[in-house]
Design an enzyme around this catalytic site. Sequence first.
Site, PDB file in Angstrom:
ATOM      1  N   THR A  50       0.817  -1.206   0.000  1.00 11.59           N
ATOM      2  CA  THR A  50       0.000   0.000   0.000  1.00 11.59           C
ATOM      3  C   THR A  50       0.851   1.256   0.000  1.00 11.59           C
ATOM      4  OG1 THR A  50      -1.811  -1.123   1.125  1.00 11.59           O
ATOM      5  CG2 THR A  50      -1.777   1.266   1.295  1.00 11.59           C
ATOM      6  N   TYR A  63      -7.624   1.338  -4.751  1.00 15.25           N
ATOM      7  CA  TYR A  63      -6.240   1.534  -5.171  1.00 15.25           C
ATOM      8  C   TYR A  63      -5.638   0.188  -5.527  1.00 15.25           C
ATOM      9  CZ  TYR A  63      -4.637  -0.238  -0.625  1.00 15.25           C
ATOM     10  OH  TYR A  63      -4.398  -1.025   0.473  1.00 15.25           O
ATOM     11  N   THR A 133       1.258  -4.094   4.408  1.00 17.32           N
ATOM     12  CA  THR A 133       1.010  -4.354   5.827  1.00 17.32           C
ATOM     13  C   THR A 133       0.361  -5.707   6.097  1.00 17.32           C
ATOM     14  OG1 THR A 133      -1.123  -3.192   5.702  1.00 17.32           O
ATOM     15  CG2 THR A 133       0.814  -1.899   6.359  1.00 17.32           C
ATOM     16  N   ASP A 134      -0.301  -6.305   5.105  1.00 21.24           N
ATOM     17  CA  ASP A 134      -1.085  -7.510   5.372  1.00 21.24           C
ATOM     18  C   ASP A 134      -0.244  -8.667   5.899  1.00 21.24           C
ATOM     19  OD1 ASP A 134      -3.359  -6.193   4.631  1.00 21.24           O
ATOM     20  OD2 ASP A 134      -3.599  -7.200   2.707  1.00 21.24           O
ATOM     21  N   LYS A 206      -0.616  -7.164  12.972  1.00 19.60           N
ATOM     22  CA  LYS A 206      -1.590  -6.199  12.460  1.00 19.60           C
ATOM     23  C   LYS A 206      -2.936  -6.453  13.129  1.00 19.60           C
ATOM     24  CE  LYS A 206      -3.486  -4.219   8.201  1.00 19.60           C
ATOM     25  NZ  LYS A 206      -3.504  -4.259   6.723  1.00 19.60           N
ATOM     26  N   GLU A 324      -5.057 -28.356  28.875  1.00 20.90           N
ATOM     27  CA  GLU A 324      -6.244 -29.147  28.515  1.00 20.90           C
ATOM     28  C   GLU A 324      -5.933 -30.219  27.482  1.00 20.90           C
ATOM     29  OE1 GLU A 324     -10.364 -27.318  28.489  1.00 20.90           O
ATOM     30  OE2 GLU A 324      -9.146 -25.576  27.951  1.00 20.90           O
TER      31      GLU A 324
END
Length: 369
Positions: A50, A63, A133-134, A206, A324
């Site tokens: 981005t 975009y 950023t993903d 993120k 557990e």
Amino acid sequence: MASLCLHRPLRLRHGFAIAVTGGLAGPALLLTPLGAAALPRIVILATGGTIAGAADARSHAGYNAGQISAAQLVAAVPGLETLARIGTEQIAAIGSQDMNEAVWFKLAERIDALAAQGDVDGDVDGIVVTHGTDTMEETAFFLDLIVGTSKPVVLVGAMRPATAMSADGPLNLLEAVLVALSPEAAGRGPLVVLNDTIHGARDVTKTSTTEVQAFRSPNFGPAGFVSPNGVVFFRPAGPRAPAYKLPPAPPLPRVAIIYAHAGMDATDVRAAVAAGAKGIVLAGVGDGNASRDAIAALADAVMQGVAVVRASRTGSGPVMRNIEVADDACGFAAAGFANPAKARVLLQVLLANGISSPEAVQTAFDGPI
């Protein structure tokens, strides 16, 4: 006498000065280098994202990522060239949803080469990677596992494309360069810098689809911040595990992430094994748990030679052994503080280095954060 207060340079720890000037418009902070004749060398490796995005007519906010070159990103930050001798290289031009192991290998190899040998303009003092950023947290963690240099490596991105009103990319890039120039950034492994905040690669994640403050370090907090007065780290650099070997070429071993949910059966686990997964990370509920059917299928996968790591879908807190789930009996490893995405990356790297036993995998997950 008042005029004496309108311009006073302050010397900062990282080798720059801030000139505080004043006038009718109020105070302004001007960052200028000290000793500009011998500027440090920073190389920016661009991968798209981005931060390099450009508007698309499909909607008012549409975009396309990775449309703007590394050189154009640098040109959008006035004065960057006064802080360091900036070099740029275009490693890829993709959105980080398309980030892949081929690009990871190129980044790791180029970072190691630049840190050890420099480039045509001499020694390199720090490296900045522009990235979407993903999947930034996964790339940062992969580099943390593979890259052995103590020189600063900083990943940076943006939540708004370069053509957006009030784009956050230029300031983020400036701050990433400042962090890469800071002596205190050395020895910390790859760092992530966005929105004035510095994060370590192992904890950062993120946490928002749209906020500019999209990244957080939920377990240990941020490593530091960037202000007009410079770069501040909250704690000294900690110990780092030795770097793992990078395989000769991609791909890394196949590792699937299985997301636990109410009403879960064994179908997804069996499908992953049938598809050739060498490892499975459970994004479990709570403390890395899942239904009885799913846990039984994971135990069966271990018997077939598949490495299994339990992580949590909750977003924070450690996954601990034998609470557990009977990890010792089932042959599972617990991810500790690693989220499912990072647990997958570490397990891929371990398997690529011939580390597959539950005991050895657990030792790696128990290592330094």
